[in-house]
Design a protein around this motif. Sequence first.
Motif, PDB file in Angstrom:
ATOM      1  N   ARG A   1       0.837  -1.205   0.000  1.00  0.00           N
ATOM      2  CA  ARG A   1       0.000   0.000   0.000  1.00  0.00           C
ATOM      3  C   ARG A   1       0.869   1.251   0.000  1.00  0.00           C
ATOM      4  N   ALA A   2       1.927   1.267   0.779  1.00  0.00           N
ATOM      5  CA  ALA A   2       2.802   2.442   0.848  1.00  0.00           C
ATOM      6  C   ALA A   2       3.423   2.748  -0.508  1.00  0.00           C
ATOM      7  N   VAL A   3       3.858   1.704  -1.222  1.00  0.00           N
ATOM      8  CA  VAL A   3       4.466   1.904  -2.538  1.00  0.00           C
ATOM      9  C   VAL A   3       3.456   2.517  -3.503  1.00  0.00           C
ATOM     10  N   LEU A   4       2.234   1.991  -3.519  1.00  0.00           N
ATOM     11  CA  LEU A   4       1.221   2.523  -4.435  1.00  0.00           C
ATOM     12  C   LEU A   4       0.856   3.962  -4.093  1.00  0.00           C
ATOM     13  N   GLU A   5       0.799   4.278  -2.819  1.00  0.00           N
ATOM     14  CA  GLU A   5       0.500   5.655  -2.433  1.00  0.00           C
ATOM     15  C   GLU A   5       1.625   6.598  -2.862  1.00  0.00           C
ATOM     16  N   GLY A   6       2.865   6.119  -2.807  1.00  0.00           N
ATOM     17  CA  GLY A   6       3.978   6.915  -3.306  1.00  0.00           C
ATOM     18  C   GLY A   6       3.864   7.139  -4.805  1.00  0.00           C
ATOM     19  N   PHE A   7       3.511   6.094  -5.531  1.00  0.00           N
ATOM     20  CA  PHE A   7       3.301   6.207  -6.973  1.00  0.00           C
ATOM     21  C   PHE A   7       2.243   7.266  -7.262  1.00  0.00           C
ATOM     22  N   ALA A   8       1.133   7.220  -6.529  1.00  0.00           N
ATOM     23  CA  ALA A   8       0.032   8.145  -6.766  1.00  0.00           C
ATOM     24  C   ALA A   8       0.454   9.591  -6.536  1.00  0.00           C
ATOM     25  N   ARG A   9       1.295   9.835  -5.548  1.00  0.00           N
ATOM     26  CA  ARG A   9       1.784  11.199  -5.317  1.00  0.00           C
ATOM     27  C   ARG A   9       2.572  11.709  -6.522  1.00  0.00           C
ATOM     28  N   GLY A  10       3.340  10.823  -7.130  1.00  0.00           N
ATOM     29  CA  GLY A  10       4.105  11.226  -8.308  1.00  0.00           C
ATOM     30  C   GLY A  10       3.249  11.369  -9.545  1.00  0.00           C
ATOM     31  N   PHE A  11       2.260  10.499  -9.698  1.00  0.00           N
ATOM     32  CA  PHE A  11       1.378  10.563 -10.867  1.00  0.00           C
ATOM     33  C   PHE A  11       0.423  11.747 -10.773  1.00  0.00           C
ATOM     34  N   ALA A  12      -0.027  12.038  -9.565  1.00  0.00           N
ATOM     35  CA  ALA A  12      -0.858  13.203  -9.263  1.00  0.00           C
ATOM     36  C   ALA A  12      -2.119  13.295 -10.114  1.00  0.00           C
ATOM     37  N   PRO A  13      -2.993  12.286 -10.049  1.00  0.00           N
ATOM     38  CA  PRO A  13      -4.258  12.372 -10.781  1.00  0.00           C
ATOM     39  C   PRO A  13      -5.219  13.337 -10.079  1.00  0.00           C
ATOM     40  N   GLU A  14      -6.295  13.678 -10.756  1.00  0.00           N
ATOM     41  CA  GLU A  14      -7.301  14.518 -10.113  1.00  0.00           C
ATOM     42  C   GLU A  14      -7.917  13.797  -8.917  1.00  0.00           C
ATOM     43  N   THR A  15      -8.131  12.490  -9.089  1.00  0.00           N
ATOM     44  CA  THR A  15      -8.752  11.686  -8.041  1.00  0.00           C
ATOM     45  C   THR A  15      -7.969  10.401  -7.834  1.00  0.00           C
ATOM     46  N   THR A  16      -7.746  10.053  -6.583  1.00  0.00           N
ATOM     47  CA  THR A  16      -7.122   8.776  -6.240  1.00  0.00           C
ATOM     48  C   THR A  16      -8.087   7.985  -5.377  1.00  0.00           C
ATOM     49  N   GLU A  17      -8.360   6.756  -5.780  1.00  0.00           N
ATOM     50  CA  GLU A  17      -9.248   5.892  -5.010  1.00  0.00           C
ATOM     51  C   GLU A  17      -8.478   4.640  -4.581  1.00  0.00           C
ATOM     52  N   LEU A  18      -8.457   4.384  -3.287  1.00  0.00           N
ATOM     53  CA  LEU A  18      -7.784   3.206  -2.762  1.00  0.00           C
ATOM     54  C   LEU A  18      -8.780   2.065  -2.629  1.00  0.00           C
ATOM     55  N   VAL A  19      -8.433   0.927  -3.219  1.00  0.00           N
ATOM     56  CA  VAL A  19      -9.232  -0.294  -3.082  1.00  0.00           C
ATOM     57  C   VAL A  19      -8.330  -1.322  -2.411  1.00  0.00           C
ATOM     58  N   ASP A  20      -8.437  -1.434  -1.097  1.00  0.00           N
ATOM     59  CA  ASP A  20      -7.566  -2.319  -0.322  1.00  0.00           C
ATOM     60  C   ASP A  20      -8.242  -3.679  -0.202  1.00  0.00           C
ATOM     61  N   ILE A  21      -7.790  -4.623  -1.024  1.00  0.00           N
ATOM     62  CA  ILE A  21      -8.416  -5.948  -1.046  1.00  0.00           C
ATOM     63  C   ILE A  21      -7.791  -6.891  -0.012  1.00  0.00           C
TER      64      ILE A  21
END
Length: 266
Positions: free
Chosen positions: A18-38
């Motif tokens: 989860r931490a790695v994906l959240e780091g990726f999202a900060r760099g990608f910087a989309p308008e919206t980020t949705e976490l789906v923790d399965i």
Amino acid sequence: MDITTAKLVCFSPTGTTRAVLEGFARGFAPETTELVDITRPDVRARPLRLADGEMLVIGVPVYMGRVPALLGDWLAALEGNGAPAVCVAVYGNREYEDALLELKDIVSDRGCVPVAGAAYIGEHSFSNEETASLGRPDTSDMAHAEAFGAKVREKLQGIASLDEVGELKVPGVHPYGGRTELWDVDFIAVDRELCTQCGLCAEVCPVEAIDAQDGTIIDEKKCITCCACIKSCPEGARSIKPGPVKDAQGRINSLFTVRKEPELFL
């Protein structure tokens, strides 16, 4: 190509993926980020369908060189609908073997278009103070993940459609190696004097293998040896007892001492 929403899908019993994906999202910087923790069974009961303008960013820990087998049903229900996908495998400084290739193949079969992949190091499930992966992903790893996100955004902004994307090449072989069957082993020691029966161990268990009323009761057939209950215990009441898992911990500590670094595939 414009992506407005990044769907971060992770199976992350101890939080490293989860931490790695959240780091990726900060760099990608989309308008919206949705976490789906399965990680939780109730979330795995709900299928995911991608829509226009959405991107799948999916990360899994490597279990014995493969994608965790218990995710099979959820992944089989995924509806990609032509959405771009970023595949991330997180492993404990040993090897990720065919897991990244397997994950790429799965999302492709489910209708996604893989545009990037990566392998990151997370603290091994069996880690202790002697383990080389202790504390990872660390500050350097997280900076790398953010840079990865920025690179993927740049790649997608440089194309008009996914028709311009060639086949993503990642390491691995067909047929996949590794193993998918889980260990059925009694390996968790519980110190009854330290245990306060707070129930946190049962709460974090991704397969509901721990009795919610008595944390000393463990269903060994359900357990996937993720060690989330051990790592999350606030009293330090849980540990790995002597046996095959303890032996595996010793091998990891003695054989995989050289620090490995993240790998990107674009």
